[in-house]
Design a protein around this motif. Structure first.
Motif, PDB file in Angstrom:
ATOM      1  N   LEU A 100       0.883  -1.275  -0.086  1.00  0.00           N
ATOM      2  CA  LEU A 100      -0.201   0.031  -0.166  1.00  0.00           C
ATOM      3  C   LEU A 100       0.833   1.229  -0.075  1.00  0.00           C
ATOM      4  CD1 LEU A 100      -3.007  -0.190   2.536  1.00  0.00           C
ATOM      5  CD2 LEU A 100      -3.074   0.841   0.039  1.00  0.00           C
ATOM      6  N   GLY A 145       1.883   3.268  -3.267  1.00  0.00           N
ATOM      7  CA  GLY A 145       1.369   4.363  -3.894  1.00  0.00           C
ATOM      8  C   GLY A 145       1.039   5.371  -2.980  1.00  0.00           C
ATOM      9  N   VAL A 197       2.286   9.217  -3.721  1.00  0.00           N
ATOM     10  CA  VAL A 197       0.988  10.468  -3.786  1.00  0.00           C
ATOM     11  C   VAL A 197       1.345  11.429  -2.692  1.00  0.00           C
ATOM     12  CG1 VAL A 197      -1.481  10.853  -2.846  1.00  0.00           C
ATOM     13  CG2 VAL A 197      -0.852   9.036  -4.513  1.00  0.00           C
ATOM     14  N   VAL A 246      -1.676   4.425  -9.571  1.00  0.00           N
ATOM     15  CA  VAL A 246      -2.792   3.496  -9.138  1.00  0.00           C
ATOM     16  C   VAL A 246      -2.344   2.232  -9.618  1.00  0.00           C
ATOM     17  CG1 VAL A 246      -5.223   2.957  -9.437  1.00  0.00           C
ATOM     18  CG2 VAL A 246      -4.523   5.182  -8.992  1.00  0.00           C
ATOM     19  N   THR A 279      -1.692  -0.780  -6.970  1.00  0.00           N
ATOM     20  CA  THR A 279      -2.788  -2.005  -7.219  1.00  0.00           C
ATOM     21  C   THR A 279      -1.989  -3.166  -7.308  1.00  0.00           C
ATOM     22  OG1 THR A 279      -4.206  -0.616  -8.030  1.00  0.00           O
ATOM     23  CG2 THR A 279      -5.118  -2.660  -7.996  1.00  0.00           C
ATOM     24  N   VAL A 336      -7.420   0.271  -3.180  1.00  0.00           N
ATOM     25  CA  VAL A 336      -5.889   0.739  -3.419  1.00  0.00           C
ATOM     26  C   VAL A 336      -6.095   2.098  -4.345  1.00  0.00           C
ATOM     27  CG1 VAL A 336      -3.858   0.332  -4.495  1.00  0.00           C
ATOM     28  CG2 VAL A 336      -5.171  -1.630  -3.284  1.00  0.00           C
ATOM     29  N   THR A 337      -7.085   2.143  -5.172  1.00  0.00           N
ATOM     30  CA  THR A 337      -7.189   3.284  -5.904  1.00  0.00           C
ATOM     31  C   THR A 337      -7.551   4.528  -5.185  1.00  0.00           C
ATOM     32  OG1 THR A 337      -8.103   1.980  -7.741  1.00  0.00           O
ATOM     33  CG2 THR A 337      -8.438   4.231  -7.959  1.00  0.00           C
ATOM     34  N   ALA A 352      -7.028   4.716  -1.879  1.00  0.00           N
ATOM     35  CA  ALA A 352      -5.750   5.404  -1.168  1.00  0.00           C
ATOM     36  C   ALA A 352      -4.890   6.082  -2.011  1.00  0.00           C
ATOM     37  CB  ALA A 352      -5.165   4.058  -0.494  1.00  0.00           C
ATOM     38  N   ALA A 353      -4.752   5.863  -3.202  1.00  0.00           N
ATOM     39  CA  ALA A 353      -3.525   6.308  -4.080  1.00  0.00           C
ATOM     40  C   ALA A 353      -4.223   7.706  -4.806  1.00  0.00           C
ATOM     41  CB  ALA A 353      -3.164   5.334  -5.012  1.00  0.00           C
TER      42      ALA A 353
END
Lengths: 314, 578, 300
Positions: free
Chosen positions: A242, A245, A249, A294, A298, C131-132, C134-135
């Motif tokens: 996790l 990503g 960001v 993403v 992912t 995940v998307t 969170a990103a």
């Protein structure tokens, strides 16, 4: 007990009171599965049969990103910095599959070349955060009393800081650079990780098998590496994947505040921050690097999860 | 009658910077301007000043221009500038303060369409023969909003306040450098004694940073005065909710509109809510959805989008003073060598970048001065681009091509440090710097752009850790050249600040600038400034880019917005359609 | 209790020295911001007024002394007591952070529940969504939300207003990435719980899947996430720096950012203290919640 496709069924563990201890430990190939349906097949066929679509897709994506990071020139021969003001704000086309940015640079080339710095920020910042968290968590959870106390306090203080303040101060002290941004982001995610890992350590420590190890007279280091760490690894894994990503960001948030990777470097976070100015005129400027972040996150998470599950199941 | 740009001008209509500077005082933009001739509100017969008037774009529905101004209503203004920490523009003295102070404070002088000083709070003035004393007579019908009458004492108190080190005035303090003291000749006349003739004084008095405040209010002490300064303006400060808004209420007793105003009485608007919305996209979105009526610091992409929206009008009011330019630090290697400076300018192609990054809303400048200034001299000749010539010049200067494309000399790389303040440079400008970086790399320059916050940026300048820098400077009149390029400007103030970033040290230039500042004859003054500008441009000390961009967008239902001496908007004439 | 005091003290001390180490002269902030052309006299006056002419250690001791009597000092830039500055800005940020925290939790639960219901495909989909989420960078998400809900649909204001509609977009901007993160953390435990013996036995007892989820699985899932609430609050403050800028919302995040930029030491330290205090309180509340949910913890 576990079917060939690794459906949700798992060894019955985690009864609220006393988890049957060492079943989850990755102590080499577990004989139990070999008596299953796949028993007759050679090992590689078994491996292959067990590869799921999700894993395959994730692995392919990650490999692609790694390839882009290692040899960007192969995937995109152009220069990510070559400006051409006449070609600014071109929407995606055959010549520019992801369009061009405000200076006429090819967004595809920039996304490809951005893989290395971005993944480096992601991996390095996550690593900094995790290592710090592991040290603090381990010291707090397992060390001698004074160490426990000290580490506990340090974590608390760390926590009390809003992560972004650490980053702002560090950058104000040294000036913005990718290295500083990475360290700053690593530091600011560390407390969160420390908290999760600390909680996990606590959970595992209370488990029967650790208590058993205490009774057996194992030292704390052995208890830690032999029992606690492997069992807490699941959470660490999820955090790490996790984190990839998330840290990219966070670094992009610094770019938003004008303090991230200095321009015009091709880095996903910085591209995202720069592109937001033109969200309405040229949405492709944020869509391309955003999708890259993403996808990387992912793919890493899904693959991470699968691997972790496999480790548990075997 | 104020000159208007020709009605066909779309965004970025080319007008000739070299000759028609004054014509460009005023650019009125309506949308969609390319297809429809502008409908303009008439400017009053006495209209003076570098003013613009909001054009009424094809407004439908009620309250059209023909029906005349509507009384009342609350105007919501959204500023992208930083929120001032003090609402008294004497303290410090920056543009955000000037923007809001224009609504509640006024000055002794205003500038007309030719940027010549004309009376405002001062009714008249007279300069002594020797140029060492200026008698200023103030109007007799003006009262500050706290009831204090406007007198010569007020003039003296304000100048004293500006010159008091405790006030911490920068802009105002510098503008009054030559003022020795103020004598109250009678109730209405103040005699300003000067250490030497100052031809820029009356221009400078038109700046909001030298606004006249109630002497009684100034005595309240800094904290109180910062929270709610008291002036003679069309509005008064009624509330200040920090980080959110400043509420301005109409001054019902208002008697002193600026000379260009059409309205002679109190403002039509009842209230102004002055909001701070730092993020450009949010600001535009709030305007588009009608949550606010006016936004400042409109970004190029928003301006170009607004051109397609009938409900939004555009005001382009370049700031006076200096143009937006990149300065080359000639005080140290490698730019102490004219050949290296010339090579840099030959390699730095910016025209296409300005066109595309600014969506045609900014026009290339070839001048050190803002195109709206008097005596502006623009000359494209020194700024031609030619990569081969750049290479030849660098070869000649001893900088030889290295392995990685960066030139070197005696083991030194041709590195140019370029600190960029993210508070001062908009994204489009930073992108332009990146393009320059890429362009000059072809010639072997290694430009290192460093994005810094304002404090670190000033620190980098104070430590002389720069070869390139872009620093805006707003002031009225060509005397800004003396501030920026006189060798005195290299000497840092105690705070480390200095204005001559090019570190231009030329005795001949110093003499021209000093002489111009002493010369009252406008023609002679103009000649001196022209010679000065020829030295600055010809010596390749600066790379002019464009005027200091200052774009406002407003709802088409808002009428009568004009801008004053430093291009800040006044709402004394403004009214909102129902 | 003593621990909390230590945390506050250490946070204040570190911030105090760190901000002072940053380049830039606080005296300039006092007299009109960086780049001031003020003379030596004005600088000296400002330094004397704020005690900046004293040795650093003495300034520090004075500051600590002030803290003990509840005085956070006076802001350099705003020339107002820090307690007043923070008092003005705190409610807005608290409302934003708490709304976002609740929204984040709600969304995360929804995601986990949804994923727990289906098979592997829905779990993979759930993971991808989490995940998307969170990103998603706050500044991008916020801008897109403004574009969709304010500019295009016109349902909600783009500039934050003090009322409820003005709170929705900023809170959502913070909540969505948080939900992704919480969801990921919860799912790990939820999966474990679903696969465990007690879940099997509950199913055998005839418990419905929904009942199983809400009554049993959730308890397990919530635990690690609950322990994260204090931390989540911290990240919300970090996010608030961006969201408050984006939505032009007055608040502590923006105050903090501007104060760091302006080297306004008292405001930075004061803000950190308040955030630290909030963190201590929320962690305490999180621990309480944990104990309520987890019978094992009650024994300890």
């Amino acid at each position: 007990m576990s079917d060939s496709h690794g459906q949700r069924s798992r060894p019955p563990e985690e009864a609220p009171e006393a988890p049957p201890a060492d079943m989850r430990l990755p102590t080499g190939p577990n004989r139990a599965t070999e008596t299953g349906r796949d028993g007759a097949l050679p090992a590689w066929r078994r491996m292959l049969r067990r590869i799921r679509l999700v894993e395959l897709a994730s692995a392919v994506i990650l490999l692609l990103f790694v390839a882009a990071a290692v040899a960007p020139g192969l995937l995109a021969p152009g220069s990510p910095l070559a400006v051409n003001p006449v070609d600014a704000f071109q929407p995606p086309s055959w010549a520019h599959p992801f369009g061009t940015d405000e200076s006429g640079r090819d967004v595809y080339t920039r996304v490809v070349h951005g893989a290395r710095p971005s993944l480096l920020i992601g991996v390095a910042a996550t690593a900094i955060g995790l290592v710090l968290a592991l040290v603090l968590g381990a010291a707090a959870g397992l060390g001698p009393r004074w160490l426990d106390f000290t580490a506990g306090r340090v974590t608390e203080v760390f926590f009390a800081f809003p992560g972004i303040l650490l980053a702002l101060l560090l950058i104000a002290l040294t000036g913005p650079s990718p290295v500083v941004a990475t360290i700053a982001v690593g530091l600011s995610v560390a407390p969160g990780y420390a908290r999760i890992i600390g909680g996990e350590f606590r959970r595992v420590r209370q488990a029967g098998y650790v208590e058993a190890a205490v009774l057996l007279g194992h030292g704390w280091w052995r208890r830690f590496t032999g029992h606690i760490l492997p069992n807490a690894l699941g959470s660490v894994f999820v955090l790490a994947t996790l984190g990839l990503g998330q840290t990219i960001v966070w670094a992009s948030a610094l770019s938003f505040l004008g303090l991230g990777t200095p321009p015009p470097a091709a880095e996903w976070g910085a591209m995202l921050a720069a592109g937001r100015t033109y969200l309405e005129v040229a949405p492709w400027l944020t869509i391309a690097p955003g999708t890259a972040i993403v996808l990387a996150a992912t793919a890493a998470t899904l693959l991470g999860r699968s691997l972790e599950q496999r480790v548990r199941e075997s | 009658m104020t000159r208007l740009d020709d009605g066909t001008s779309g965004i970025g209509a080319a007008s000739d910077t070299t000759t028609h500077a004054s014509r460009r005082l005023l650019r009125v933009q309506s949308s969609p301007s390319r297809h429809r001739p502008l409908r303009r509100a008439a400017v009053g017969a006495t209209a003076i000043g570098a003013l613009l008037l909001a054009a009424c774009s094809g407004g439908t529905g009620t309250g059209s221009e023909a029906e005349g101004p509507v009384e009342g209503g609350t105007l919501v203004y959204a500023s992208g500038d930083a929120e001032p920490t003090c609402l008294d523009p004497h303290v410090g003295g920056n543009y955000p303060q000037a923007l809001v102070a224009t609504q509640y404070l006024e000055q002794l002088t205003a500038l007309d369409e030719n940027r010549e000083p004309v009376p405002w709070l001062a009714e008249s003035w007279e300069l002594a023969e020797d140029g060492l004393a200026l008698d200023v007579t103030v109007r007799d019908d003006v009262t500050f909003t706290d009831g204090t009458p406007l007198t010569s004492e007020a003039v003296a108190a304000n100048i004293a306040h500006l010159q008091d080190p405790e006030t911490g005035s920068s802009t105002g303090y510098l503008a009054l450098e030559k003022v020795e003291d103020v004598e109250e000749v009678d109730e209405r006349t103040a005699r300003i004694h000067l250490s030497e003739p100052d031809s820029a004084l009356l221009e400078n008095l038109a700046m909001p940073w030298l606004a006249i405040q109630s002497p009684a209010a100034l005595e309240r002490g800094m904290e109180e005065n910062c929270a709610a300064p008291v002036g003679t303006g069309p509005f008064t400060v009624s509330e200040w909710n920090r980080q959110e808004s400043i509420v301005l209420e109409r001054n019902e007793e208002y008697t002193s509109p600026d000379p260009a105003a059409e309205n002679t009485g109190p403002a039509r608007l009842e209230r102004i809510e002055w909001r701070f919305i730092p993020e450009a996209a949010t600001r535009y979105s709030a305007l588009a959805s009608g949550e606010v009526h006016v936004i400042d610091n409109a970004q190029p992409d928003a301006i170009s989008r607004a051109a397609e929206d009938d409900a939004i009008a555009h005001i382009d009011a370049p700031r006076p003073g200096a143009s937006n330019r990149i300065e080359l630090n000639a005080g140290q290697a490698p730019f102490d060598d004219d050949r290296v400076r010339t090579a840099f300018i030959r390699a730095a192609a910016v025209d296409e970048g300005i066109e595309s990054l600014f969506f045609g809303t900014a026009e290339r400048s070839y001048s050190a001065l803002s195109s709206i200034e008097r005596h502006v001299h623009a000359d494209p000749a020194p700024f031609g681009t030619d990569l081969e010539e750049a290479a030849a010049l660098l070869d000649e200067a001893g900088w030889t091509a290295g392995d990685d494309g960066v030139r070197t000399k005696d083991g030194e790389r041709l590195t140019l440090r370029f600190p960029v303040s993210t508070n001062q440079s908009i994204p489009a400008e930073i992108s332009l710097f990146e393009q320059i970086q890429a362009a000059v790399a072809e010639a072997g320059f290694d430009v290192q752009i460093q994005q810094l916050d304002l404090a670190s940026w000033y620190e980098a300048l104070a430590k002389n850790e720069y070869e390139l820098v872009s620093a805006p400077y707003t002031r009225t009149g060509p005397d800004v050249l003396r501030v920026l390029y006189h060798s005195d400007g290299i000497e840092p103030a105690p705070s480390g600040y200095f204005a001559n970033h090019a570190q231009l040290d030329d005795p001949q230039l110093d003499e021209l600038l000093d002489e111009a500042a002493r010369t009252e004859d406008e023609t002679e003054r103009g000649q001196l400034y022209r010679q000065a500008q020829e030295i600055i441009l010809g010596g390749h000390y600066i790379l002019p880019l464009y005027d200091q961009q200052n774009h406002f967008l407003h709802r088409a239902g808002l009428h009568g917005v004009r801008t004053l001496a430093v291009s800040t908007p006044t709402f004394v004439d403004a009214w909102l359609e129902d | 209790m003593l621990g909390a005091v230590f945390v506050l003290w250490a946070a204040a001390t570190i911030t105090f020295f760190a901000v002072r180490a940053v380049p830039g002269d606080p005296a300039e902030t006092i007299i009109g911001g960086p780049g001031s052309q003020a003379g030596e006299e004005a600088l000296a006056a400002a330094r004397a007024e704020y005690g900046l002419d004293l040795p650093l250690w003495e300034q520090y001791l004075r500051y600590l002394g002030g803290l003990l009597s509840g005085d956070l000092g006076t802001s350099y830039a705003l020339r107002a007591p820090v307690t007043e500055v923070i008092g003005e800005q705190l409610p807005g940020t608290l409302a934003l952070a708490l709304t976002a925290l609740l929204l984040g939790w709600a969304l995360a639960l929804l995601l986990v529940r949804q994923a727990a219901r289906g098979g592997r495909v829905s779990r993979v989909l759930g993971t991808i969504m989490e995940v998307t989420a969170a990103a998603l960078p706050h500044f991008w998400l916020g801008a897109v939300l403004i574009l969709v809900f304010a500019t295009t649909l016109g349902w909600l204001p783009s500039v934050s207003t003090p009322d409820l509609p003005g709170l929705i977009l900023p809170a959502l901007t913070l909540a969505i990435p948080l939900a992704g993160f919480l969801g990921q953390v919860m799912r790990e435990s939820a999966d474990d719980a679903l696969a465990s013996t007690f879940a099997l036995s509950a199913r055998a007892r005839g418990e419905s899947p929904a009942g199983l989820f809400w009554r049993h699985v959730l308890r397990h899932a919530v635990l690690p996430a609950a322990s994260l609430s204090g931390w989540a609050f911290g990240t919300l403050i970090s996010g608030a720096v961006i969201v408050e800028t984006l939505f032009a919302r007055p608040g502590l995040g923006r105050t903090l950012f501007l104060a760091v930029q302006g080297r306004d030491v008292p405001v930075v330290t004061g803000t950190v203290l308040v955030v630290a205090l909030a963190y201590v309180l929320i962690t305490f509340a999180g621990d309480l919640l944990e104990m309520l949910v987890d019978p094992r913890r009650r024994r300890v």
